[in-house]
Design a protein around this motif. Structure first.
Motif, PDB file in Angstrom:
ATOM      1  N   ASP A   7       2.918  -2.184   1.670  1.00 45.33           N
ATOM      2  CA  ASP A   7       2.833  -1.563   2.994  1.00 45.33           C
ATOM      3  C   ASP A   7       2.509  -0.092   2.766  1.00 45.33           C
ATOM      4  O   ASP A   7       3.394   0.726   2.497  1.00 45.33           O
ATOM      5  CB  ASP A   7       4.157  -1.727   3.741  1.00 45.33           C
ATOM      6  N   ARG A   8       1.235   0.245   2.859  1.00 47.49           N
ATOM      7  CA  ARG A   8       0.790   1.606   2.559  1.00 47.49           C
ATOM      8  C   ARG A   8       1.380   2.637   3.507  1.00 47.49           C
ATOM      9  O   ARG A   8       1.504   3.814   3.151  1.00 47.49           O
ATOM     10  CB  ARG A   8      -0.727   1.674   2.564  1.00 47.49           C
ATOM     11  N   ASP A   9       1.766   2.217   4.697  1.00 50.69           N
ATOM     12  CA  ASP A   9       2.373   3.157   5.640  1.00 50.69           C
ATOM     13  C   ASP A   9       3.755   3.619   5.174  1.00 50.69           C
ATOM     14  O   ASP A   9       4.209   4.691   5.548  1.00 50.69           O
ATOM     15  CB  ASP A   9       2.480   2.529   7.032  1.00 50.69           C
ATOM     16  N   ARG A  10       4.413   2.798   4.361  1.00 48.31           N
ATOM     17  CA  ARG A  10       5.751   3.157   3.868  1.00 48.31           C
ATOM     18  C   ARG A  10       5.712   3.899   2.542  1.00 48.31           C
ATOM     19  O   ARG A  10       6.673   4.556   2.165  1.00 48.31           O
ATOM     20  CB  ARG A  10       6.603   1.900   3.713  1.00 48.31           C
ATOM     21  N   CYS A  11       4.604   3.772   1.815  1.00 46.89           N
ATOM     22  CA  CYS A  11       4.495   4.381   0.484  1.00 46.89           C
ATOM     23  C   CYS A  11       4.413   5.903   0.603  1.00 46.89           C
ATOM     24  O   CYS A  11       3.617   6.438   1.373  1.00 46.89           O
ATOM     25  CB  CYS A  11       3.264   3.844  -0.242  1.00 46.89           C
ATOM     26  N   CYS A 128      11.471   0.080  -5.660  1.00 47.75           N
ATOM     27  CA  CYS A 128      10.783   0.895  -4.646  1.00 47.75           C
ATOM     28  C   CYS A 128      11.788   1.405  -3.619  1.00 47.75           C
ATOM     29  O   CYS A 128      12.383   0.624  -2.874  1.00 47.75           O
ATOM     30  CB  CYS A 128       9.688   0.091  -3.948  1.00 47.75           C
ATOM     31  N   MET A 130      11.377   2.944  -0.845  1.00 46.56           N
ATOM     32  CA  MET A 130      10.925   2.866   0.547  1.00 46.56           C
ATOM     33  C   MET A 130      10.651   1.431   1.002  1.00 46.56           C
ATOM     34  O   MET A 130      10.219   1.217   2.114  1.00 46.56           O
ATOM     35  CB  MET A 130       9.646   3.709   0.727  1.00 46.56           C
ATOM     36  N   ALA A 132       8.232  -0.249   0.226  1.00 45.12           N
ATOM     37  CA  ALA A 132       6.806  -0.337   0.479  1.00 45.12           C
ATOM     38  C   ALA A 132       6.189  -1.483  -0.306  1.00 45.12           C
ATOM     39  O   ALA A 132       5.128  -1.983   0.043  1.00 45.12           O
ATOM     40  CB  ALA A 132       6.117   0.976   0.107  1.00 45.12           C
TER      41      ALA A 132
END
Length: 138
Positions: A7-11, A128, A130, A132
């Motif tokens: 999930d690139r929005d969380r990274c 991880c 986040m 993500a």
């Protein structure tokens, strides 16, 4: 079968997944990486264990194989001829030569060496902060 989902929005680009990979494999280099895309956003890059993996099609010795049971693309360093065709064929640029043992390919194995069950437990997923990087069943 399991796949790593990003999930690139969380990274946040913290590189914890990269460090976790290095620790898990007791290596000086990771099998994954985090780059920055054109919008200056963190972009984690992992082996996708493709349905039709180019790395297996170009491997002349059979060192790269698709496991029908798990769906993972596996690498057998004993069979590898170090021709690097798999590295050149990977459309995602994930595979690379091992910096210490230049005759070996660095490739995600879903941390298969860490688990005894059928469900993988990749260290990048576990560490991880986040969430993500997650593991999903497909």
């Amino acid at each position: 079968m399991y796949r790593i989902k990003i999930d690139r929005d969380r990274c946040i680009g913290c590189l914890t997944c990269v460090t976790a990979c290095m620790v898990s494999h007791e290596s000086l280099d990771a099998r994954n990486r985090v780059t920055i895309d054109s919008e200056i956003k963190a972009a984690p890059i992992f082996c996708r264990h493709c349905d039709l993996p180019e790395c297996t099609f170009t491997c002349m010795t059979g060192a790269m194989k698709k496991d029908d049971k798990t769906g993972f693309v596996t690498y057998d360093k004993k069979q590898c001829a170090s021709c690097y065709m798999c590295i050149m064929a990977c459309p995602y640029g994930v595979l690379k030569s091992d910096t210490l043992h230049h005759k070996e390919i660095m490739k995600c194995n879903m941390c298969a060496h860490r688990n005894d069950e059928n469900k993988p437990d990749p260290m990048c997923v576990a560490k991880c902060p986040m969430q993500a990087i997650t593991l999903e069943e497909v």
